[in-house]
Scaffold this motif. Sequence first.
Motif, PDB file in Angstrom:
ATOM      1  N   LYS A   1      39.357 -21.113 150.635  1.00 31.95           N
ATOM      2  CA  LYS A   1      39.799 -22.263 151.424  1.00 31.95           C
ATOM      3  C   LYS A   1      38.776 -23.385 151.498  1.00 31.95           C
ATOM      4  CE  LYS A   1      43.120 -19.790 154.202  1.00 31.95           C
ATOM      5  NZ  LYS A   1      43.442 -19.199 155.492  1.00 31.95           N
ATOM      6  N   SER A   2      37.518 -23.026 151.627  1.00 30.88           N
ATOM      7  CA  SER A   2      36.521 -24.073 151.842  1.00 30.88           C
ATOM      8  C   SER A   2      35.761 -24.443 150.585  1.00 30.88           C
ATOM      9  CB  SER A   2      35.542 -23.658 152.941  1.00 30.88           C
ATOM     10  OG  SER A   2      34.723 -22.595 152.492  1.00 30.88           O
ATOM     11  N   GLY A   3      35.958 -23.668 149.535  1.00 30.32           N
ATOM     12  CA  GLY A   3      35.267 -23.982 148.290  1.00 30.32           C
ATOM     13  C   GLY A   3      33.762 -23.857 148.391  1.00 30.32           C
ATOM     14  N   THR A   4      33.275 -22.796 149.055  1.00 28.47           N
ATOM     15  CA  THR A   4      31.838 -22.579 149.099  1.00 28.47           C
ATOM     16  C   THR A   4      31.313 -22.450 147.677  1.00 28.47           C
ATOM     17  OG1 THR A   4      32.102 -20.194 149.255  1.00 28.47           O
ATOM     18  CG2 THR A   4      31.884 -21.398 151.336  1.00 28.47           C
ATOM     19  N   ASN A   5      30.034 -22.564 147.521  1.00 30.99           N
ATOM     20  CA  ASN A   5      29.429 -22.558 146.193  1.00 30.99           C
ATOM     21  C   ASN A   5      29.547 -21.232 145.463  1.00 30.99           C
ATOM     22  OD1 ASN A   5      28.616 -25.231 146.350  1.00 30.99           O
ATOM     23  ND2 ASN A   5      26.711 -24.677 147.387  1.00 30.99           N
ATOM     24  N   SER A   6      29.591 -20.141 146.211  1.00 28.01           N
ATOM     25  CA  SER A   6      29.610 -18.827 145.569  1.00 28.01           C
ATOM     26  C   SER A   6      30.162 -17.782 146.520  1.00 28.01           C
ATOM     27  CB  SER A   6      28.187 -18.432 145.150  1.00 28.01           C
ATOM     28  OG  SER A   6      27.417 -18.130 146.302  1.00 28.01           O
TER      29      SER A   6
END
Length: 131
Positions: free
Chosen positions: A17-22
């Motif tokens: 959902k948040s598109g974190t880096n990894s």
Amino acid sequence: MNKYGLSAINAVQIYNKSGTNSPLDAWNQSTIELFGENTHNQKKGCPKNAFLGLCEEGLVRGVPKGNYTYRSDSLNKAYAVEAVELLRGNPLLANDKNGLWKKVMRGVKKQHNSQMDVVLALWGNGLIVLE
């Protein structure tokens, strides 16, 4: 479901959902929310590396294959991947965490350290790729 299983589910949701880096960033965010930052439980390696190992192999829905673990973490990854293979062959094992662990360990006497909680939480919530 224990907090490590919940951490895994939340980490997948955070990642997707948040598109974190990894996946590691998502795991850290999830465990900080559940356990508190820099606590022993937040830093615990076995469930984290089981989660990252599944992600690394492309077994977690919505998370692409990649390099997410360190070589030293390969045992927990192997346990988690083996558990998924066993569940694919016999989904009823999802009802027996200790039985699943015994099959993963193939006779070696060793207690699981929340790796199976991660696998079973993801499995039970449809977050494991079934192919």
